[in-house]
Design an enzyme around this catalytic site. Sequence first.
Site, short mmCIF file in Angstrom:
data_model
loop_
_atom_site.label_atom_id
_atom_site.label_comp_id
_atom_site.label_asym_id
_atom_site.label_seq_id
_atom_site.Cartn_x
_atom_site.Cartn_y
_atom_site.Cartn_z
N ALA A 28 0.34 37.05 33.27
CA ALA A 28 -0.92 36.32 33.17
C ALA A 28 -2.10 37.28 33.26
CB ALA A 28 -1.02 35.27 34.29
N CYS A 29 -3.04 37.12 32.33
CA CYS A 29 -4.29 37.87 32.39
C CYS A 29 -5.44 36.88 32.23
CB CYS A 29 -4.36 38.97 31.33
SG CYS A 29 -4.44 38.37 29.63
N ASP A 30 -6.64 37.37 32.21
CA ASP A 30 -7.80 36.49 32.20
C ASP A 30 -7.82 35.59 30.97
OD1 ASP A 30 -10.27 35.60 33.35
OD2 ASP A 30 -11.32 36.67 31.78
N SER A 54 -1.88 40.81 28.91
CA SER A 54 -0.67 40.11 29.35
C SER A 54 0.40 40.14 28.26
CB SER A 54 -1.01 38.67 29.74
OG SER A 54 -1.53 37.95 28.66
N VAL A 109 -4.39 33.14 33.17
CA VAL A 109 -4.11 32.95 34.58
C VAL A 109 -4.37 31.51 35.02
CG1 VAL A 109 -6.42 33.56 35.42
CG2 VAL A 109 -4.42 34.02 36.86
#
Length: 480
Positions: A398-400, A406, A431
Amino acid sequence: MATTATKQTSSGGARVKLQQFGRMLSGMVLPNIGAFIAWGLITALFIPTGWIPNASLAALVGPMITYLLPLLIGYTGGTMVHGKRGGVIGATVTMGVIVGTTVPMFLGAMIVGPLSAWILMQFDKAVEGKIKAGFEMLVNNFSLGIIGGALSIGALKGIGPVIQGLTNVLSDGVQVLVDHNLLPLINIIIEPAKVLFLNNAINQGILSPIALGEASKVGKSILFMLESNPGPGLGILLAYWLVGRGSAKSSAPGAIIIHFLGGIHEIYFPYILMNPRLILAVIGGGVSGTFTFQLLGAGLVASPSPGSIFAYFAMTPKGGYLPMLSGVVVATVVSFLLASVLLKTVRKNDEEEMDLEAAAAKVKDMKTAGTAAQTAATSPIIAANVRNKADVNKIVFACDAGMGSSAMGASVLRKKLQAAGINITVVNSAVSEIPADADIVVTQKTLTDRAIANSPNAEHISIDNFLKSPKYDELVERLK
């Protein structure tokens, strides 16, 4: 000590809230980037000054930027708050601000989309369990219609004109900076904010809506290039490759490909965090690049997302390649020279061939607010949720934004698992949209708290560099 910890915790909470707000802004634009690119390509090709002018096909340009793109943003923002019902009312109310103004209503859509969905959600909560059997569909449809219609009228008569005024003020402010040759100074703020993973919020949430309005009038905008310029990051990575030491030097060539060609700028952030003085290099590169863009009249027709050099070529209008390339090259050279000097002046006993992962972790621990209090709060959760091999079916990176870094991390781990003969699903997501069936969630350290809040039952692994982390091999060994 207690006072310091309290201040750190408060600062950390503010940072998380800022990231959440930025995620809300960028989250309304990023899923619709394909539509923005389609509009940009049609504009670049078919308008009177385009590559192949065609009046019939150019008729798509106006309706797309006036209606399609704001409606998509409003729908997406509403969906983020209250699912499909939120999306429907978000698009409905967005139509009110569109009709009530004469400029593209991207900022208006970002406001009324989530706001109208939140209002509908409050109504749904208030009547939950109180509707007689058989009347659910009637109440649901008419409540959305009545509330949506009322809010649309309010948006038409009230919010639309206010947002148009705000848009005009922001545009005038940008124009003042352009007229006084001060636009490059914006990079003094943008470059440090990017390294703190606010890049999507700045570009998609703030700059792009203003830039799209300008591009609809003059066919291009320099604002698309302020945050997305790949030059400063490329200069940093080149400096590490040529004059750096240790694993940072060996990993830099791969990072260059991912950053400059793939457009994933997050890949170079840890290289700066391991040596914070290098922020001066990216600021210098950003300022000089923007100055060159402005001096030569550069601009793009739409947002180059991701910020790859290929996207820059695709979004550059006819006759604009030399100004575009000049700004990227100048930013790269200035950033490289400054970073090289700063790296060479680092005392060897300070660096000690420090591993990139360890160095980035050390700097992150210093820069991330509230580390002591937050670690104490989150460690028990992470430790309690450690999964055994038999309990792991899905790993989520998960990334922004859920698209760039990600996806890169998921690809790296997926290959390692396949090489070890381990059949486990590895996916990537934003995320704020972690799947409910995630068994292990991998995030960068600054996003771990948000990931735990969104998926408290999963095991959480914090890393600094999605491209290279020793925790990948540790996880593979555990799952064999």
